[in-house]
Design a protein around this motif. Structure first.
Motif, PDB file in Angstrom:
ATOM      1  N   ASP A  31       0.800  -1.225   0.000  1.00  0.00           N
ATOM      2  CA  ASP A  31       0.000   0.000   0.000  1.00  0.00           C
ATOM      3  C   ASP A  31       0.833   1.275   0.000  1.00  0.00           C
ATOM      4  N   PHE A  32       2.055   1.188   0.522  1.00  0.00           N
ATOM      5  CA  PHE A  32       2.913   2.366   0.622  1.00  0.00           C
ATOM      6  C   PHE A  32       4.338   2.025   0.195  1.00  0.00           C
ATOM      7  N   ALA A  33       4.920   2.919  -0.584  1.00  0.00           N
ATOM      8  CA  ALA A  33       6.253   2.670  -1.121  1.00  0.00           C
ATOM      9  C   ALA A  33       7.352   2.825  -0.079  1.00  0.00           C
ATOM     10  N   VAL A  34       7.077   3.576   0.981  1.00  0.00           N
ATOM     11  CA  VAL A  34       8.081   3.845   2.009  1.00  0.00           C
ATOM     12  C   VAL A  34       7.459   3.754   3.390  1.00  0.00           C
ATOM     13  N   THR A  35       8.286   3.818   4.417  1.00  0.00           N
ATOM     14  CA  THR A  35       7.821   3.859   5.799  1.00  0.00           C
ATOM     15  C   THR A  35       7.879   5.305   6.291  1.00  0.00           C
ATOM     16  N   LYS A  36       6.841   5.726   7.005  1.00  0.00           N
ATOM     17  CA  LYS A  36       6.795   7.086   7.548  1.00  0.00           C
ATOM     18  C   LYS A  36       6.278   7.045   8.975  1.00  0.00           C
ATOM     19  N   ASP A  37       6.937   7.758   9.873  1.00  0.00           N
ATOM     20  CA  ASP A  37       6.508   7.825  11.269  1.00  0.00           C
ATOM     21  C   ASP A  37       5.379   8.839  11.446  1.00  0.00           C
ATOM     22  N   ALA A  38       4.591   8.639  12.490  1.00  0.00           N
ATOM     23  CA  ALA A  38       3.535   9.599  12.825  1.00  0.00           C
ATOM     24  C   ALA A  38       4.162  10.942  13.165  1.00  0.00           C
ATOM     25  N   GLY A  39       3.593  12.021  12.659  1.00  0.00           N
ATOM     26  CA  GLY A  39       4.104  13.357  12.928  1.00  0.00           C
ATOM     27  C   GLY A  39       5.173  13.817  11.958  1.00  0.00           C
ATOM     28  N   LYS A  40       5.553  12.956  11.038  1.00  0.00           N
ATOM     29  CA  LYS A  40       6.560  13.314  10.037  1.00  0.00           C
ATOM     30  C   LYS A  40       5.864  13.520   8.699  1.00  0.00           C
ATOM     31  N   PRO A  41       6.092  14.673   8.042  1.00  0.00           N
ATOM     32  CA  PRO A  41       5.435  14.918   6.756  1.00  0.00           C
ATOM     33  C   PRO A  41       5.837  13.889   5.704  1.00  0.00           C
ATOM     34  N   CYS A  42       4.874  13.441   4.924  1.00  0.00           N
ATOM     35  CA  CYS A  42       5.165  12.548   3.808  1.00  0.00           C
ATOM     36  C   CYS A  42       6.078  13.284   2.835  1.00  0.00           C
ATOM     37  N   PHE A  98      -1.705  16.975  15.637  1.00  0.00           N
ATOM     38  CA  PHE A  98      -1.597  15.632  15.075  1.00  0.00           C
ATOM     39  C   PHE A  98      -2.271  14.597  15.973  1.00  0.00           C
ATOM     40  N   ASP A  99      -2.321  14.857  17.269  1.00  0.00           N
ATOM     41  CA  ASP A  99      -3.010  13.944  18.191  1.00  0.00           C
ATOM     42  C   ASP A  99      -4.532  14.128  18.135  1.00  0.00           C
ATOM     43  N   VAL A 100      -4.959  15.362  17.904  1.00  0.00           N
ATOM     44  CA  VAL A 100      -6.385  15.664  17.838  1.00  0.00           C
ATOM     45  C   VAL A 100      -7.009  15.096  16.562  1.00  0.00           C
ATOM     46  N   PHE A 101      -6.272  15.139  15.478  1.00  0.00           N
ATOM     47  CA  PHE A 101      -6.820  14.743  14.179  1.00  0.00           C
ATOM     48  C   PHE A 101      -7.440  13.342  14.158  1.00  0.00           C
ATOM     49  N   PRO A 102      -6.755  12.282  14.593  1.00  0.00           N
ATOM     50  CA  PRO A 102      -7.378  10.950  14.537  1.00  0.00           C
ATOM     51  C   PRO A 102      -8.601  10.818  15.442  1.00  0.00           C
ATOM     52  N   GLU A 132     -25.310  15.345  20.132  1.00  0.00           N
ATOM     53  CA  GLU A 132     -24.244  15.246  21.122  1.00  0.00           C
ATOM     54  C   GLU A 132     -22.889  15.040  20.453  1.00  0.00           C
ATOM     55  N   THR A 133     -22.863  14.212  19.423  1.00  0.00           N
ATOM     56  CA  THR A 133     -21.603  13.937  18.717  1.00  0.00           C
ATOM     57  C   THR A 133     -21.125  15.173  17.977  1.00  0.00           C
ATOM     58  N   GLU A 134     -22.056  15.891  17.356  1.00  0.00           N
ATOM     59  CA  GLU A 134     -21.688  17.129  16.669  1.00  0.00           C
ATOM     60  C   GLU A 134     -21.111  18.138  17.653  1.00  0.00           C
ATOM     61  N   ALA A 135     -21.694  18.202  18.840  1.00  0.00           N
ATOM     62  CA  ALA A 135     -21.206  19.129  19.861  1.00  0.00           C
ATOM     63  C   ALA A 135     -19.782  18.773  20.276  1.00  0.00           C
ATOM     64  N   LEU A 136     -19.493  17.492  20.336  1.00  0.00           N
ATOM     65  CA  LEU A 136     -18.140  17.056  20.719  1.00  0.00           C
ATOM     66  C   LEU A 136     -17.099  17.531  19.701  1.00  0.00           C
ATOM     67  N   THR A 137     -17.470  17.580  18.436  1.00  0.00           N
ATOM     68  CA  THR A 137     -16.509  17.989  17.406  1.00  0.00           C
ATOM     69  C   THR A 137     -16.138  19.456  17.507  1.00  0.00           C
ATOM     70  N   THR A 138     -16.901  20.230  18.259  1.00  0.00           N
ATOM     71  CA  THR A 138     -16.606  21.663  18.397  1.00  0.00           C
ATOM     72  C   THR A 138     -15.770  21.955  19.638  1.00  0.00           C
ATOM     73  N   GLY A 139     -15.349  20.907  20.342  1.00  0.00           N
ATOM     74  CA  GLY A 139     -14.576  21.098  21.561  1.00  0.00           C
ATOM     75  C   GLY A 139     -13.194  21.666  21.325  1.00  0.00           C
ATOM     76  N   THR A 140     -12.576  22.146  22.392  1.00  0.00           N
ATOM     77  CA  THR A 140     -11.205  22.639  22.326  1.00  0.00           C
ATOM     78  C   THR A 140     -10.264  21.450  22.185  1.00  0.00           C
ATOM     79  N   PRO A 141      -9.019  21.679  21.797  1.00  0.00           N
ATOM     80  CA  PRO A 141      -8.060  20.574  21.725  1.00  0.00           C
ATOM     81  C   PRO A 141      -7.969  19.802  23.033  1.00  0.00           C
ATOM     82  N   ALA A 142      -7.954  20.513  24.157  1.00  0.00           N
ATOM     83  CA  ALA A 142      -7.857  19.844  25.460  1.00  0.00           C
ATOM     84  C   ALA A 142      -9.079  18.971  25.715  1.00  0.00           C
ATOM     85  N   GLU A 143     -10.259  19.468  25.354  1.00  0.00           N
ATOM     86  CA  GLU A 143     -11.488  18.700  25.555  1.00  0.00           C
ATOM     87  C   GLU A 143     -11.503  17.459  24.666  1.00  0.00           C
TER      88      GLU A 143
END
Length: 265
Positions: A31-42, A98-102, A132-143
């Protein structure tokens, strides 16, 4: 609170900071030609956050990218959670973003399912959990980082199961229960699977050509390299675009109206 629209739950790369190309890891494979770590730009990510080989992903060895969809989480995090300030503009927020995104991606996937469930068998409980789920998506990064997404997913799944049972109960004839079944490489060409429970089934490289999958529950089913040539998925539900993109089909494959025929078919 209005129900999320399909457009809001589809990846919009033009309004994202290339988060899937940076936040997520991948390993050199088919599926991928190379290995890439999380947080590292492709290595293919351009300075404008666009993919430099977008039109050549498959021949370049990055087919895994063509079967991914963030369900709109990318633009949500980029433009709303972080107010349009990218991780390049504010490097101190990069790791957090990068932690919030997933986490956001999981919430948006749940929104996709809840919206579909409401079109199938609307209930007050579904509407409440959607809001309720939509409301969760509007939370702050900490939330968002403090959120127990697994527990929330469990609550959503209860209602999705109820919806599935209600919908499939209206399908005439005997219905197969293949939930979580190991059907890797199974020869199911022409099989009658109308109204079947295929939740979480392993259908990797299965031959489902000309199979009747009308009104089947396909949530979480692994369709990588499954043959869907001539199959009828009319009314199949909880099927997502990434699942479809990972499968193989052609112009004779009948699809649910909400999904798009993959360009590589």
């Amino acid at each position: 609170m209005p129900e999320s629209t399909p457009a809001a739950l589809t990846g919009d790369c033009a309004n994202c900071f290339g988060l899937c190309c940076v936040a997520l890891p991948f390993t050199a494979s088919a599926d991928f030609a190379v290995t890439k770590d999380a947080g590292k730009p492709c290595r293919n990510l351009d300075t404008d956050f666009r993919c430099g080989i977008h039109t050549q992903l498959r021949p370049k060895g990055f087919s895994g990218c063509t079967v991914y969809d963030c369900f709109g989480a990318g633009q949500q995090v980029s433009q709303l959670t972080y107010g349009g300030t990218s991780w390049r503009q504010a490097p101190a927020t990069a790791r957090e973003m990068f932690d919030v995104f997933p986490l956001m991606r999981q919430l948006h996937e749940l929104l996709w399912y809840l919206n579909e469930a409401l079109t199938l068998a609307p209930t007050a409980a579904l509407r409440t959990l959607l809001a309720e789920t939509e409301a969760l998506t509007t939370g702050t990064p900490a939330e968002l980082l403090a959120l127990d997404v697994a527990a929330h997913r469990g609550r959503v799944n209860v209602l999705l199961l109820e919806t599935s049972e209600r919908v499939r109960a209206g399908v005439p004839g005997k219905k197969r229960d293949r939930r979580g079944a190991d059907l890797i490489g199974a020869k199911l060409a022409g099989a009658t699977l109308r109204g079947a429970d295929l939740r979480g089934a392993y259908l990797i490289a299965a031959d489902l050509s000309r199979a009747d999958l009308r009104c089947a529950d396909l949530i979480g089913a692994d369709l990588r390299d499954a043959r869907l040539h001539g199959a009828d998925l009319t009314g199949a539900f909880f099927l997502t675009q990434p699942q479809l993109n990972a499968a193989k089909g052609d112009v004779t494959t009948k699809l649910p109206a909400r999904l798009t025929r993959p360009g590589h078919w």
